[in-house]
Design a protein around this motif. Structure first.
Motif, mmCIF file in Angstrom:
data_model
loop_
_atom_site.group_PDB
_atom_site.id
_atom_site.type_symbol
_atom_site.label_atom_id
_atom_site.label_comp_id
_atom_site.label_asym_id
_atom_site.label_seq_id
_atom_site.Cartn_x
_atom_site.Cartn_y
_atom_site.Cartn_z
ATOM 1 N N ARG A 240 0.867 -1.178 0.000
ATOM 2 C CA ARG A 240 0.000 0.000 0.000
ATOM 3 C C ARG A 240 0.901 1.225 0.000
ATOM 4 N N GLU B 16 0.699 5.360 0.409
ATOM 5 C CA GLU B 16 -0.146 6.465 0.848
ATOM 6 C C GLU B 16 0.695 7.728 0.951
ATOM 7 N N ASP C 64 -3.421 6.958 -2.495
ATOM 8 C CA ASP C 64 -3.792 5.836 -1.636
ATOM 9 C C ASP C 64 -3.991 4.650 -2.573
#
Length: 158
Positions: free
Chosen positions: A122, A124, A133
């Motif tokens: 992930r 972000e 994101d």
């Protein structure tokens, strides 16, 4: 028919050449900038205008040193990311080409059904002032390609 076409062309050329001196007698107005001449603006956009700050979280990559949470800052390159300079160079290259590397795969894309392993990531934060994101996996051919195109921001997975 050819004779009529030739006569029409000659008459048009004569009419245009007769009006050309009158058209140039007025002062010329400046032309608006052409898109080709605005290339400098495009290049200026390619330079980092906003500092990039990303948090990259990786798990199950098959490489214990690549798993974890890493901070990446660009302009200048820094943070806890193990390959910050190379990662920032890749992100700068994406700005120059105008391609957003964080866009998800199109749901209607035809992807090969191959497993690339259990790795997930992930990302972000902000990239060039834009919020990010994004989630990455290696679940099929499209996702594997998307992951590989973002190496070294994401680690090479096994």
């Amino acid at each position: 028919m050819l004779r009529r076409l030739t006569l029409t062309a000659v008459a048009s050329l004569a009419a245009l050449s007769a009006t050309a001196p009158a058209a140039t007698a007025d002062p010329l107005l400046p032309l608006p900038p052409l898109p080709v001449l605005q290339h400098d603006r495009l290049l200026a956009r390619a330079e980092p205008t906003e500092q990039t700050r990303l948090t990259v979280t990786v798990s199950d990559s098959g490489n214990p040193t690549a798993d974890g949470v890493f901070d990446l800052e660009c302009g200048p390159a820094g943070g806890s990311h193990p390959e910050a300079r190379r990662a920032c160079d890749l992100l700068d290259e994406a700005v120059e080409t105008g391609k957003n590397p964080f866009v998800p795969t199109d749901r209607n894309a035809m992807c090969t059904m191959q497993a690339g392993g259990p790795a997930v990531a992930r990302v972000e934060g902000t990239w060039e002032g834009q919020p990010v994101d994004a989630r990455f996996s290696r679940a099929n051919g499209c996702e594997i390609s998307r992951w590989n195109n973002l190496v070294p921001v994401l680690p090479s997975a096994r």
